[in-house]
Motif scaffolding. Structure first.
Motif, short mmCIF file in Angstrom:
data_model
loop_
_atom_site.label_atom_id
_atom_site.label_comp_id
_atom_site.label_asym_id
_atom_site.label_seq_id
_atom_site.Cartn_x
_atom_site.Cartn_y
_atom_site.Cartn_z
N GLY A 166 -5.55 -7.87 -4.12
CA GLY A 166 -4.68 -6.83 -4.67
C GLY A 166 -4.49 -7.00 -6.17
O GLY A 166 -4.51 -6.01 -6.93
N TRP A 167 -4.27 -8.23 -6.63
CA TRP A 167 -4.17 -8.48 -8.08
C TRP A 167 -5.44 -8.05 -8.80
O TRP A 167 -5.37 -7.44 -9.87
CB TRP A 167 -3.93 -9.97 -8.33
N THR A 199 -1.46 -13.84 -21.42
CA THR A 199 -0.44 -14.56 -20.63
C THR A 199 0.77 -13.67 -20.39
O THR A 199 1.30 -13.59 -19.27
CB THR A 199 -0.01 -15.85 -21.34
N TYR A 200 1.19 -12.97 -21.45
CA TYR A 200 2.33 -12.07 -21.32
C TYR A 200 2.02 -10.95 -20.33
O TYR A 200 2.85 -10.61 -19.49
CB TYR A 200 2.68 -11.48 -22.70
N TYR A 201 0.83 -10.38 -20.43
CA TYR A 201 0.47 -9.27 -19.55
C TYR A 201 0.46 -9.72 -18.08
O TYR A 201 0.90 -8.98 -17.19
CB TYR A 201 -0.90 -8.70 -19.93
N TRP A 202 -0.05 -10.92 -17.83
CA TRP A 202 -0.14 -11.44 -16.46
C TRP A 202 1.25 -11.66 -15.86
O TRP A 202 1.56 -11.17 -14.77
CB TRP A 202 -0.96 -12.73 -16.44
N ALA A 213 1.96 -7.49 -15.09
CA ALA A 213 1.33 -7.43 -13.77
C ALA A 213 2.28 -7.92 -12.67
O ALA A 213 2.57 -7.21 -11.71
CB ALA A 213 0.04 -8.24 -13.76
N LEU A 214 2.78 -9.15 -12.83
CA LEU A 214 3.63 -9.75 -11.78
C LEU A 214 5.11 -9.44 -11.97
O LEU A 214 5.86 -9.43 -10.99
CB LEU A 214 3.44 -11.27 -11.76
N TRP A 221 6.39 -2.60 -7.06
CA TRP A 221 5.80 -1.45 -6.37
C TRP A 221 4.32 -1.29 -6.68
O TRP A 221 3.54 -0.86 -5.83
CB TRP A 221 6.57 -0.18 -6.71
N ARG A 222 3.89 -1.65 -7.89
CA ARG A 222 2.46 -1.51 -8.22
C ARG A 222 1.61 -2.48 -7.40
O ARG A 222 0.56 -2.12 -6.88
CB ARG A 222 2.25 -1.74 -9.72
N MET A 223 2.10 -3.72 -7.27
CA MET A 223 1.36 -4.70 -6.48
C MET A 223 1.45 -4.38 -4.99
O MET A 223 0.53 -4.70 -4.22
CB MET A 223 1.90 -6.11 -6.74
N THR A 224 2.54 -3.74 -4.57
CA THR A 224 2.66 -3.32 -3.18
C THR A 224 1.58 -2.30 -2.84
O THR A 224 0.93 -2.38 -1.78
CB THR A 224 4.05 -2.72 -2.90
N LEU A 225 1.36 -1.33 -3.72
CA LEU A 225 0.31 -0.33 -3.51
C LEU A 225 -1.08 -0.98 -3.51
O LEU A 225 -1.94 -0.61 -2.71
CB LEU A 225 0.39 0.75 -4.59
#
Length: 707
Positions: free
Chosen positions: A136-137, A177-180, A184-185, A199-203
């Motif tokens: 998913g990531w 690093t900041y983006y991750w 993202a997380l 919600w983005r990682m859920t999708l």
């Protein structure tokens, strides 16, 4: 195989030839019933796709970097030959010969050790829960790669009423690093702070499970076709990356750093322990996926060749991935080194005429374009003259080797270090799309094998519809997987990765080895292999299975337990204020979860053993204790095994048990299930079914479900 059957005191002589012909017909029908690979290539790609996973890209290069560079390949190769190939061959052989999933295989070989199969299924389920989160990531990063410049190319700017400034958290760390961690997380500060669902990682997780469900819906007929792409595409990407990386400045430095051996490190026991663990997990031993895939083979397939081939493909894939990673990291280290030189040169210019005498600077150096070599020359002269005052200047060494020695593994390598390097590639969005699509395919290949390790044993044992089971399994896993897409989900991924598989799988594979080599017998197993392969395997495997691998596995298990005991359970948490990772101890409930993961995964082994030993579950019933019907007649009955067979030297794998051979019966005989008194019926060995002469008044048809 002459058998005398007495029913109502009427004896019938069974012709040996009829029984053998019936057995052959039964075997043919059984093979017709079980799905099979459409080609040998499809099967090899499935095994390669399962064994070659994300660990080959981000775990093996890290271990190589950490444990002596090129010298690490020596212990890895030795342990691959001593542990990896023999155990991989063993799992392929039992799956192919018995043609069942892990539950049926180990119930058949040793009913008291039947819990091995259930433990494998549980471990597969635990691993699938968090492994699909990583897919998913990768899907999230893949979807974000279609823009120029890439969204993690630079730190975001924060605007207020008076001025504009760089996001402090990003400025303290780096853009990738900041983006991750933040974009993202959107990670929380500790595992105790849930923070709600991302919600983005859920999708993305929903998309990942949907892909797995659709690919696995029809079993190997559907997943086998997907393997052609999911298994081969990563090699195309790796080769393209390697070719591109060789054209970048600094890539050769990275590869030289990789292959520079540090022989003294090879003498450390930790290196051999980590190499053995990597061999163990790289081949997917103990998961049940290897057994499940091989169970769809024909019985005369050369599984020894398959074991050696897949093992070395796995090894060379790891080496290829390591070459790519070190070439790209060499390019990144070169860029970071140039930035370091530029920043520290500005410091030196500021110190001239104050702390540093201008006469110390060599005349040929042009401050507008200082090379790393010129910088090293300047700092060496300044250090030699100033000596004790040099540390006060705060000048960095800017050595490319120090940059390459920064060990990065796992998500840090894929989503931070490698991602940062790709931002400096020409046409970086294209390479980002290719890289994350490769990660998705690597993850899916391993997921197919992992899910197959759950579905095949359950379908074989409980005869449920594969479509319903697949959908149910994926829906349940997605619901539980919501735990991993909270803001604190990354910490749970690390927890499951550390504790749900390592110890349970070591125990499972050790028991598998003992079950075949000591309970069933290595000599009988060799006879089975000779019958199956058409030749006797090398004697090397005899000694490996019987003596060497059990001792090595036991030693690896003890070493892993000691390692866990010496290092209290902890996890790396992201500190938003400091913009860096820090090690935190698990809270009491977290420790309980860690222990529960290990205990639950291995619990089926002692439970089944005790139930069998106390005769709560009859030892004559097992994973193969099912009677399948086709066109109103019995086509296989594998639960029945006569007690005489237990004392017979005939091997369980080499031939069917006597009760499996179809017994010719007169037209007015009918199969009856259930209890019957000894006066009325003579049972077939220790089987709970027999042929009964029906009463003329009891002739009416009975529905198949009543049989």
């Amino acid at each position: 195989m002459l058998r005398l059957c007495v029913v109502h005191h009427i004896s019938c002589d069974y012709n040996k030839r009829d029984v053998e012909e019936g057995s052959e017909e039964e075997e043919e029908e059984e093979e017709e019933e079980r799905p099979a690979w459409s080609s040998k290539l499809q099967y090899i790609l499935a095994q390669v796709g399962f064994s070659v996973g994300l660990g080959n890209v981000w775990r093996f290069p890290y271990l190589c970097q950490k444990n002596g560079g090129g010298a690490y390949l020596v212990p890895y190769l030795i342990l691959l030959v001593v542990i990896g190939i023999p155990l991989f061959f063993l799992e392929l052989a039992v799956g192919q010969r018995i043609r069942r999933g892990s539950i049926g295989v180990w119930n058949y070989i040793s009913p008291r050790l039947g819990g091995i199969g259930f433990a494998s299924c549980l471990v597969c389920f635990f691993v699938a829960l968090y492994y699909n989160v990583i897919i998913g990531w990768s899907l999230f990063y893949f979807s974000q790669s279609f823009q120029q410049p890439l969204p993690w190319h630079e730190c975001p700017l924060v605007k207020n009423k008076t001025n504009t400034y760089v996001e402090p958290e990003c400025e303290k760390s780096s853009a990738t690093t900041y983006y991750w961690y933040r974009v993202a997380l959107d990670i929380s500060d500790s595992i105790s702070e849930s923070g709600g669902l991302n919600w983005r990682m859920t999708l993305c997780l929903l998309a990942a499970w949907t892909m797995v469900c659709l690919a696995m819906m029809k079993g190997i007929q559907s997943s086998g076709k997907v393997m052609y792409f999911s298994s081969l595409f990563p090699y195309v990407v790796l080769i393209c990356f390697l070719a591109r990386a060789f054209l970048l400045k600094g890539s050769v430095d990275g590869i030289i750093h990789m292959f520079t051996p540090k022989l003294e490190i090879m003498l450390e026991p930790k290196v051999w322990r980590e190499a053995a663990t990597q061999v163990f997990f790289a081949l997917g031993l103990g998961f049940g996926g290897v057994i499940a895939f091989s169970s769809y083979n024909k019985r005369d397939n050369n599984c020894h060749f398959d074991a050696v081939l897949v093992s070395f493909i796995n090894f060379f894939t790891s080496v290829l991935a390591t070459l790519v990673v070190f070439a790209v990291l060499g390019f990144k280290a070169n860029i970071m080194n140039v930035k370091c030189v530029e920043m520290n040169t500005k410091k030196i210019v500021g110190f001239l005429g104050k702390e540093i005498n201008p006469s110390l600077i060599p005349h040929h150096i042009n401050f507008s374009n200082v090379s790393p070599e010129d910088y090293q020359q300047m700092t060496n002269i300044i250090r030699g003259v100033m000596e004790n005052d040099y540390p006060r200047l705060g000048l960095d060494s800017c050595d490319i080797k120090e940059e390459l020695n920064k060990a990065v593994q796992g998500t840090g390598l894929a989503f931070i270090a490698f991602t940062e390097a790709m931002t400096h590639f020409p046409a970086s969005p294209f390479w980002s799309v290719m890289f994350f699509l490769m990660l998705v395919n690597l993850g899916l290949g391993s997921m197919f094998g992992t899910i197959q390790g759950i579905l095949t044993p359950i379908v074989d044992t409980f005869k449920v519809r594969k479509e319903y089971l697949t959908v149910g399994c994926c829906v349940l896993a997605f619901c539980i997987g919501l735990l991993f897409v909270q803001r604190s989900g990354n910490y749970f991924v690390a927890m499951f990765d550390d504790y749900s598989a390592t110890l349970p799988l070591l125990i499972v594979v050790l028991l598998e080895n003992i079950a075949v080599a000591w309970v069933y017998g290595t000599d009988k197993f060799f006879e089975d292999l000779k019958d199956m392969l058409g030749f006797t395997p090398y004697r090397f495997y005899y000694y490996m299975w019987k003596f060497i691998t059990p001792v090595l596995l036991l030693g690896l298990l003890v070493a892993s337990i000691i390692q866990l005991g010496l290092s209290p359970p902890s996890y790396s948490a992201w500190n938003q204020q400091l913009a860096q990772e820090q090690s935190l101890s698990y809270p009491p409930w977290g420790l309980a979860v860690c222990i529960s993961l290990v205990v639950i995964a291995i619990l089926p082994v002692p439970v089944v053993f005790i139930l069998r030993w106390l005769n709560i579950i009859d030892e004559n019933t097992g994973g193969l204790s099912t009677v399948s019907y086709k066109k109103g007649r019995i086509i296989k009955d594998t639960a029945c095994r006569s007690r005489e067979d237990d004392e017979d030297d005939a091997s369980l794998l080499n031939a069917k048990t006597p009760s499996e051979a179809p017994s010719p019966m007169p037209a007015n005989y009918r199969k009856q299930s259930g209890a019957a008194s000894g006066a009325d019926i003579m049972l077939n060995g220790s089987c709970s079914t027999g042929y009964v002469m029906p009463n003329i008044t009891d002739i009416p048809d009975m529905p198949e479900s009543d049989l």
